[in-house]
Write a protein that holds these residues in place. Sequence first.
Motif, PDB file in Angstrom:
ATOM      1  N   ALA A 232       0.761  -1.358  -0.221  1.00 51.01           N
ATOM      2  CA  ALA A 232      -0.078  -0.129  -0.022  1.00 51.01           C
ATOM      3  C   ALA A 232       0.693   1.327   0.168  1.00 51.01           C
ATOM      4  CB  ALA A 232      -1.035  -0.141   0.996  1.00 51.01           C
ATOM      5  N   VAL A 233       0.379   2.280  -0.481  1.00 51.41           N
ATOM      6  CA  VAL A 233       0.773   3.641  -0.276  1.00 51.41           C
ATOM      7  C   VAL A 233      -0.038   4.412   0.813  1.00 51.41           C
ATOM      8  CG1 VAL A 233       1.493   5.945  -1.225  1.00 51.41           C
ATOM      9  CG2 VAL A 233       2.236   3.786  -2.168  1.00 51.41           C
ATOM     10  N   ALA A 234       0.381   5.026   1.954  1.00 49.14           N
ATOM     11  CA  ALA A 234      -0.395   5.614   2.879  1.00 49.14           C
ATOM     12  C   ALA A 234      -0.271   7.022   2.748  1.00 49.14           C
ATOM     13  CB  ALA A 234      -0.114   4.869   4.535  1.00 49.14           C
ATOM     14  N   VAL A 235      -1.296   7.780   3.278  1.00 51.24           N
ATOM     15  CA  VAL A 235      -1.106   9.266   3.337  1.00 51.24           C
ATOM     16  C   VAL A 235      -2.024   9.719   4.469  1.00 51.24           C
ATOM     17  CG1 VAL A 235      -0.877   9.810   0.745  1.00 51.24           C
ATOM     18  CG2 VAL A 235      -3.141   9.717   1.805  1.00 51.24           C
ATOM     19  N   HIS A 236      -1.795  10.937   4.857  1.00 48.30           N
ATOM     20  CA  HIS A 236      -2.649  11.333   6.131  1.00 48.30           C
ATOM     21  C   HIS A 236      -4.028  11.781   5.612  1.00 48.30           C
ATOM     22  CE1 HIS A 236      -3.895  13.572   9.461  1.00 48.30           C
ATOM     23  NE2 HIS A 236      -2.808  12.961  10.271  1.00 48.30           N
ATOM     24  N   PRO A 237      -5.302  11.242   6.315  1.00 44.33           N
ATOM     25  CA  PRO A 237      -6.574  11.867   5.958  1.00 44.33           C
ATOM     26  C   PRO A 237      -6.440  13.312   5.741  1.00 44.33           C
ATOM     27  CG  PRO A 237      -6.613  10.855   8.017  1.00 44.33           C
ATOM     28  CD  PRO A 237      -5.095  10.720   7.520  1.00 44.33           C
TER      29      PRO A 237
ATOM     30  N   PRO B 265      -3.401  -0.547  -3.307  1.00 41.25           N
ATOM     31  CA  PRO B 265      -4.109   0.458  -2.732  1.00 41.25           C
ATOM     32  C   PRO B 265      -3.328   1.586  -2.239  1.00 41.25           C
ATOM     33  CG  PRO B 265      -4.443  -1.225  -1.124  1.00 41.25           C
ATOM     34  CD  PRO B 265      -3.507  -1.650  -2.076  1.00 41.25           C
ATOM     35  N   VAL B 266      -4.086   3.101  -2.452  1.00 43.33           N
ATOM     36  CA  VAL B 266      -3.790   4.248  -1.711  1.00 43.33           C
ATOM     37  C   VAL B 266      -4.511   4.228  -0.398  1.00 43.33           C
ATOM     38  CG1 VAL B 266      -3.405   6.668  -1.706  1.00 43.33           C
ATOM     39  CG2 VAL B 266      -2.832   5.262  -3.626  1.00 43.33           C
ATOM     40  N   ILE B 267      -3.858   4.405   0.940  1.00 43.46           N
ATOM     41  CA  ILE B 267      -4.992   4.195   1.918  1.00 43.46           C
ATOM     42  C   ILE B 267      -4.610   5.555   2.736  1.00 43.46           C
ATOM     43  CG2 ILE B 267      -5.176   1.647   1.955  1.00 43.46           C
ATOM     44  CD1 ILE B 267      -2.961   1.788   4.413  1.00 43.46           C
ATOM     45  N   ALA B 268      -5.633   5.579   3.749  1.00 47.89           N
ATOM     46  CA  ALA B 268      -5.435   7.100   4.569  1.00 47.89           C
ATOM     47  C   ALA B 268      -5.269   6.250   6.036  1.00 47.89           C
ATOM     48  CB  ALA B 268      -6.618   7.940   4.594  1.00 47.89           C
ATOM     49  N   ASP B 269      -4.212   6.903   6.664  1.00 52.25           N
ATOM     50  CA  ASP B 269      -4.093   6.602   8.189  1.00 52.25           C
ATOM     51  C   ASP B 269      -3.186   7.715   8.758  1.00 52.25           C
ATOM     52  OD1 ASP B 269      -3.553   3.445   9.471  1.00 52.25           O
ATOM     53  OD2 ASP B 269      -2.591   5.135  10.346  1.00 52.25           O
ATOM     54  N   GLU B 270      -3.764   7.987  10.061  1.00 53.41           N
ATOM     55  CA  GLU B 270      -3.403   8.991  10.873  1.00 53.41           C
ATOM     56  C   GLU B 270      -1.959   8.684  11.276  1.00 53.41           C
ATOM     57  OE1 GLU B 270      -5.973   9.824  14.112  1.00 53.41           O
ATOM     58  OE2 GLU B 270      -7.421  10.948  12.616  1.00 53.41           O
ATOM     59  N   TYR B 271      -1.351   7.637  11.072  1.00 51.16           N
ATOM     60  CA  TYR B 271       0.163   7.155  11.591  1.00 51.16           C
ATOM     61  C   TYR B 271       1.100   8.373  10.857  1.00 51.16           C
ATOM     62  CZ  TYR B 271       4.865   5.230  11.975  1.00 51.16           C
ATOM     63  OH  TYR B 271       6.083   5.025  12.090  1.00 51.16           O
ATOM     64  N   VAL B 272       0.723   8.669   9.374  1.00 50.85           N
ATOM     65  CA  VAL B 272       1.464   9.191   8.577  1.00 50.85           C
ATOM     66  C   VAL B 272       1.841  10.726   9.158  1.00 50.85           C
ATOM     67  CG1 VAL B 272       1.882   9.778   6.093  1.00 50.85           C
ATOM     68  CG2 VAL B 272       0.521   7.715   6.584  1.00 50.85           C
ATOM     69  N   ASP B 273       3.203  11.006   8.840  1.00 51.99           N
ATOM     70  CA  ASP B 273       3.580  12.284   9.067  1.00 51.99           C
ATOM     71  C   ASP B 273       3.533  13.204   7.903  1.00 51.99           C
ATOM     72  OD1 ASP B 273       4.852  14.522  10.143  1.00 51.99           O
ATOM     73  OD2 ASP B 273       6.768  13.567  11.160  1.00 51.99           O
ATOM     74  N   ILE B 274       2.843  14.091   7.937  1.00 47.26           N
ATOM     75  CA  ILE B 274       2.605  15.230   7.080  1.00 47.26           C
ATOM     76  C   ILE B 274       3.883  15.733   6.478  1.00 47.26           C
ATOM     77  CG2 ILE B 274       1.339  17.103   6.115  1.00 47.26           C
ATOM     78  CD1 ILE B 274      -1.155  16.140   7.780  1.00 47.26           C
ATOM     79  N   GLU B 275       4.548  16.231   7.700  1.00 47.60           N
ATOM     80  CA  GLU B 275       5.909  17.007   7.604  1.00 47.60           C
ATOM     81  C   GLU B 275       6.958  16.035   7.067  1.00 47.60           C
ATOM     82  OE1 GLU B 275       5.641  20.167   7.698  1.00 47.60           O
ATOM     83  OE2 GLU B 275       3.502  20.240   8.685  1.00 47.60           O
ATOM     84  N   PHE B 276       6.900  14.895   7.243  1.00 51.47           N
ATOM     85  CA  PHE B 276       8.326  13.949   6.971  1.00 51.47           C
ATOM     86  C   PHE B 276       8.468  13.597   5.610  1.00 51.47           C
ATOM     87  CE2 PHE B 276      10.621   9.885   6.352  1.00 51.47           C
ATOM     88  CZ  PHE B 276      11.444  10.442   6.750  1.00 51.47           C
ATOM     89  N   GLY B 277       9.502  13.838   4.944  1.00 57.01           N
ATOM     90  CA  GLY B 277       9.655  13.327   3.470  1.00 57.01           C
ATOM     91  C   GLY B 277       8.620  13.976   2.741  1.00 57.01           C
ATOM     92  N   THR B 278       8.089  13.043   1.689  1.00 54.82           N
ATOM     93  CA  THR B 278       7.070  13.898   0.687  1.00 54.82           C
ATOM     94  C   THR B 278       5.385  13.857   1.312  1.00 54.82           C
ATOM     95  OG1 THR B 278       6.454  11.635  -0.052  1.00 54.82           O
ATOM     96  CG2 THR B 278       8.236  12.684  -1.056  1.00 54.82           C
ATOM     97  N   GLY B 279       5.451  13.116   2.689  1.00 55.10           N
ATOM     98  CA  GLY B 279       4.252  13.215   3.048  1.00 55.10           C
ATOM     99  C   GLY B 279       3.267  12.068   2.606  1.00 55.10           C
ATOM    100  N   ALA B 280       3.870  11.130   1.770  1.00 58.20           N
ATOM    101  CA  ALA B 280       3.281   9.766   1.556  1.00 58.20           C
ATOM    102  C   ALA B 280       4.266   8.780   1.690  1.00 58.20           C
ATOM    103  CB  ALA B 280       3.185   9.743  -0.144  1.00 58.20           C
TER     104      ALA B 280
END
Length: 884
Positions: A233-238, A261-276
Amino acid sequence: MSGNMQEMPKTYDFESTEERLYKWWWDNGWFKPEVADEGADPYVISIPPPNVTGALHQGHALFVTLEDLMIRHARMKGLAALWVPGSDHAGIATQLQVERMLNREGTSRKEVGREEFLRRTWEWKETYGGRIVEQLRRLGASCDWDRERFTLDEGLSRAVREAFVRWYEQGLIYRGTYMINWSPNLQTAVSDLEVDRVEQQGHLYHFKYPLKDGDGFIPVATTRPETILGDTAVAVHPDDDRYRQYVGKTVLVPILNREIPVIADEYVDIEFGTGALKITPGHDPNDYEIGQRHDLEFINILNKDATLNENAGPYAGLDRFEAREKLWADMESAGLVIKTEPYTHVVPVAQRGGELIEPMISTQWFADVSGPAAMALEAVRDGRIEIVPERFVKVWEHWLTNIQPWCISRQLWWGHRIPAWHCTDCGAVTVEREDPTECSSCGSPNIEQDPDVLDTWFSSGLWPFSTLGWPDETPDLQRFYPTTMMETGYDILFFWVARMVMMGMSFTDDVPFRIIYLHGLVRDEHGKKMSKSYGNVIDPIEVMDEYGTDALRFTLLTGSTPGNDLNLSLDRIASNRNFANKIWNTARFLVSNLEDEYPVGPPPVDNLSLPDRWILSRLHHLIATVDRLFETHLYGEAGRQIYDFLWGEYADWYIEISKSVLYGGDEAAKSRTRHILTYVLDQSLRMLHPYVPYVTEEIWQHIPHEGEALIIARWPELDEVHYDDEAEDQIGLIMELIRAIRNIRGEYKVDPGRRVNVLINAGEWADLLNAQRDVFVRLVNIEEKAFIIQSDLDEVPEQAASATIGGVTVFMPLAGMVDLDAERKRLEKELDQITGQIKRSEQLLSNKDFTGKAPPEIIQREQDKLADLKSSQAAIEERLTTLS
């Protein structure tokens, strides 16, 4: 050995003493709890078992010294003191040693087979395993060696089997597939304890995750490109507006073109790297949890040797790092690479060998310890177990509240083999206390024992009770369990200590010990971790060879406080060797002045002189202080207090004062002084013995004493009848006055051998000071005829240095003592130098460039220096006024 009134050797020779005394103690059975009176309360320590492969290092030296201090103190308090020794089979460490030996012989573990490998490992253990134990003895460890245990001996192996079967029967042990730390070189799961998290310079690889519908890509970054092949998967912040429209869409794994799939998960840090975030549930612990939350596929791309398997497509068979380079090159050719940048990140590295650990999903044996963990939490909360220092209770709470299933299997050969048999016919698992001959489910004889062994921490978790005979109700288990003290490093509070409490509560329905005392790490004198690569390792064996065991022990003990790291320096060790020599010389003075007397026991309390009353009061205040510090586990401070008393009060003051009596003509006073000198030294040696056992025992055998040996002598008992505030105040004043006269002699460079004239304006203290004239005359070399003490001096002498202490003023006329002209010139020259330094310092501090740019600590240092210079200037000006 008994009281030996012959002349003591001029110097203490630790080389000829230590081995002789240790053998004498052991041969007489004084390390055994049975030496205590019948019915005495037990005091028990289970030694943290050192690895059988080990060689003594400072960490061992610290815990052995601390525990020996505790056990010797308990023994002297009349308790049935038992220190259970032993060593740990150290699964990985030992297996590595033997594998290296086989490699040198041109063969390998797999070539010789399991049975032969185990035979060779036992052979290796018998040859080298005793080395660490001999080194523990060298430190003076007063363990009961008749009760020595080894984690793979027959009794402990039966305890391990019983524990495994009980937990299995209770449903707490099971086989499952989870994320674990995998060591590709050792080809086994390893515990978190065997993994270091280290900073490493690497790269952050930015690349494109193409959308399946051809409508662009999602930019993603990773430090491990080879794991792209296992992405599911690839995860992004909701809440991330950049990628919200892609959630629910499909992207293609680079090169493999597998749809994910591309999924949404709150674990992802929007500020880190590309945010994905690329999600690899099979090879990352955080991704594993995300994978479980979103019901993702778990793909393992690695073989056990860290080459890539068939799931890696065209990269199968390549080493993980080769695959990284090849995949990245292919992605560049395919136009999927955005950029590569240097990046410092934390990676898991094996403690043994330094290889990069791979998080992998693997089928292993696990223990559900949530129930035992709750019992361990409750034991600390309700006070059945005390943790010292208390601040580690928070760490305890955090770990045990957030406990995960414990992976207890290891893919090794050396260790306790898991007592589970797999049926090749029906697939059932048989777990029994005795080796089965058939499947417990279908009765088939076609069963094979599980090849794995148990995590070393499983057997060491049983250590406090398995070493006393559990699961049998042995006399030792009934008498000495629960144990009293678990003393160990704070770094294994969870990995070992918590497991002992969980297993103790689970298998014995009781806590395994009452107190957990945590020591810190031993660092070099600058606070740096000792490491061969830094070249700052202080080898305890070399230290003991050069300075003696007592010097090392006393340095470790007085330098340590509960839970804090200790900085060790050779200078301090040398200084503590000098302390041993000082006590030796003190005892030599006593023995040489005893003549034919052999005073033992407390001295009579009548007809005591002021110095006698003072030293007895100080001694009993010390006993009270040391007892209080031992009760609160502040052993280092207790040792420092004993040191200060013996050196700073007994040797430097009481002995010097006693010389006036011993060299005088009053036989009754001489006898009384000998008795007090002997008694105070005897009591001090008893308190010092747990710290420096060798030199104290050797001295004690030379001075008058009751009993056979200091190791079994009774700890001093406080007697408040000796408390004497008046004597302490009066001698305290005399000591201050003597220091003041010594300071004047030093400041004016008066020759030490020259007798000086002294006048004291004593006020209300005149009678007291006149009664102690001999003390002043002897200790500061005063001319008796020119020593005047009056309540009110007729006139103040001219050109005299003076000092005032508590309403008493001391005058020392300088005429004839020093060359006044030469002294004036010397002081004027010194004053000129200091005045110049003050001017330079004031100019620097008024310079805005300096005060505006220099770090605060540099400015503070300059301000402190200026204050010191001004203080010196005032003192010199005062001396010049005295000389004018």
